[in-house]
Design an enzyme around this catalytic site. Sequence first.
Site, PDB file in Angstrom:
ATOM      1  N   HIS A  36     -42.518 -28.940 -22.932  1.00  0.00           N
ATOM      2  CA  HIS A  36     -43.880 -28.548 -23.317  1.00  0.00           C
ATOM      3  C   HIS A  36     -44.839 -29.491 -22.608  1.00  0.00           C
ATOM      4  O   HIS A  36     -44.741 -30.715 -22.812  1.00  0.00           O
ATOM      5  CB  HIS A  36     -44.066 -28.671 -24.830  1.00  0.00           C
ATOM      6  N   GLU A 217     -33.389 -23.839 -33.937  1.00  0.00           N
ATOM      7  CA  GLU A 217     -33.623 -25.293 -33.884  1.00  0.00           C
ATOM      8  C   GLU A 217     -33.517 -25.775 -35.334  1.00  0.00           C
ATOM      9  O   GLU A 217     -32.522 -26.388 -35.720  1.00  0.00           O
ATOM     10  CB  GLU A 217     -34.998 -25.595 -33.291  1.00  0.00           C
TER      11      GLU A 217
HETATM   12  N1  HPA Z   1     -39.981 -26.944 -31.420  1.00  0.00           N
HETATM   13  C1  HPA Z   1     -40.932 -26.063 -31.739  1.00  0.00           C
HETATM   14  N2  HPA Z   1     -42.160 -26.159 -31.256  1.00  0.00           N
HETATM   15  C2  HPA Z   1     -42.463 -27.151 -30.424  1.00  0.00           C
HETATM   16  C3  HPA Z   1     -41.524 -28.084 -30.067  1.00  0.00           C
HETATM   17  C4  HPA Z   1     -40.214 -27.960 -30.587  1.00  0.00           C
HETATM   18  O1  HPA Z   1     -39.287 -28.752 -30.316  1.00  0.00           O
HETATM   19  N3  HPA Z   1     -42.144 -28.936 -29.228  1.00  0.00           N
HETATM   20  C5  HPA Z   1     -43.408 -28.513 -29.077  1.00  0.00           C
HETATM   21  N4  HPA Z   1     -43.608 -27.439 -29.818  1.00  0.00           N
HETATM   22 ZN    ZN Z   2     -39.466 -26.954 -27.494  1.00  0.00          ZN
END
Ligand code: HPA
Ligand code: ZN
Length: 356
Positions: A36, A217
């Site tokens: 990001h 995640e």
């Molecule tokens: N997960 C979800 N959204 C995000 C992440 C992440 O690791 N990093 C920046 N935005």
């Molecule tokens: Zn990410």
Amino acid sequence: MTIACCACEKARTVHLYNFARVIDLRQLPKAELHVHVEGTFEPELIFTIAERNGIDPGYASVDALRAAYNFTDLQSFLNVYYAGMRVLRTERDYYDLATAYLERAAAQGVRHAEIFFDPQAHTDRGVPFATVVAGLTGALEAARERLRISAHLILCFLRDLSAESAMATLEVAIPYRNRIIAIGLDSAEVGNPPSKFATVFDRARAEGFLTVAHAGEEGPPEYVWEALDLLHAARIDHGVRSLEDPQLVERLRRQRIPLTVCPFSNVKLHVVADLAHHPLKRMLDAGLLATVNSDDPAYFGGYVADNFAGVVAALGLSDSDVIALAKNSFEASFVDDAKKRVHINEIDHFTAATSS
Ligand code: HPA
Ligand code: ZN
């Protein structure tokens, strides 16, 4: 063992990395597919840009800001991440941010990067979409010659905002179609399943964008199924929780759906207990097309070669695992097949030269 610190010089976590292995992990050619741009915003640059724009950075010093980088889960990180990017206002700010990332990436062997950005986190503060894209694309174009690194942009919708907000953002992005290769989905995962964005992603695909999505995640394997079936994601970002579902693993393996895995991120956000328990090796052994990436390197303790070094040390990855991960990164990328072959040949030449 050679002791070298990662890119996070100074007073941050000191990782014990052996960059003196037979394969030099910083020289190994690789693609980065999960980063990001706002997560590459180093504290020093936050302070520089805050001062330039006359904005209070919210902390007394760079060290005080860095000391706040103690996360317990994804949301605790996102709070700090969104606060940091508040100081970005002008095209030059976005150009400087992306240039700083590309310089660090190039120094870590990255030949090609597919870079997420979160336009709603900027447009909601009054920064025009055009300003964000002009700054980022200017940096990508300059890096192509100067740093010999190619890059694409991936526009992410913030999944904790509404589907209507995502659709409005897509409408603004459509005229920039030639500068944005894909649409993604990030931010707070649990409670914001991919199904919420099925209609927006349908429209994005109809407009010619590829699609990817963060899934698995913190969220369950069902979100990975939804990302595949409803969003037609060409890659799954993170996806580590897929291992909880053997049928899902079988599908990911059979269809060679890439997973952009981010080891340091998973540890810092308590998705896994520590690097020694990271499932990356199990993913490779299960035949999954896993890649290694940095996610938000300014916040998580290292850039992509640092992540490689971390998992090599903690999981005892072999040279052939490392080479497979580097080749996977190009196979999983959105470059055309001829460029994939050029990059993969470069890895073969690199490893042949290293072992001779
Ligand atoms: N997960 C979800 N959204 C995000 C992440 C992440 O690791 N990093 C920046 N935005
Ligand atoms: Zn990410």
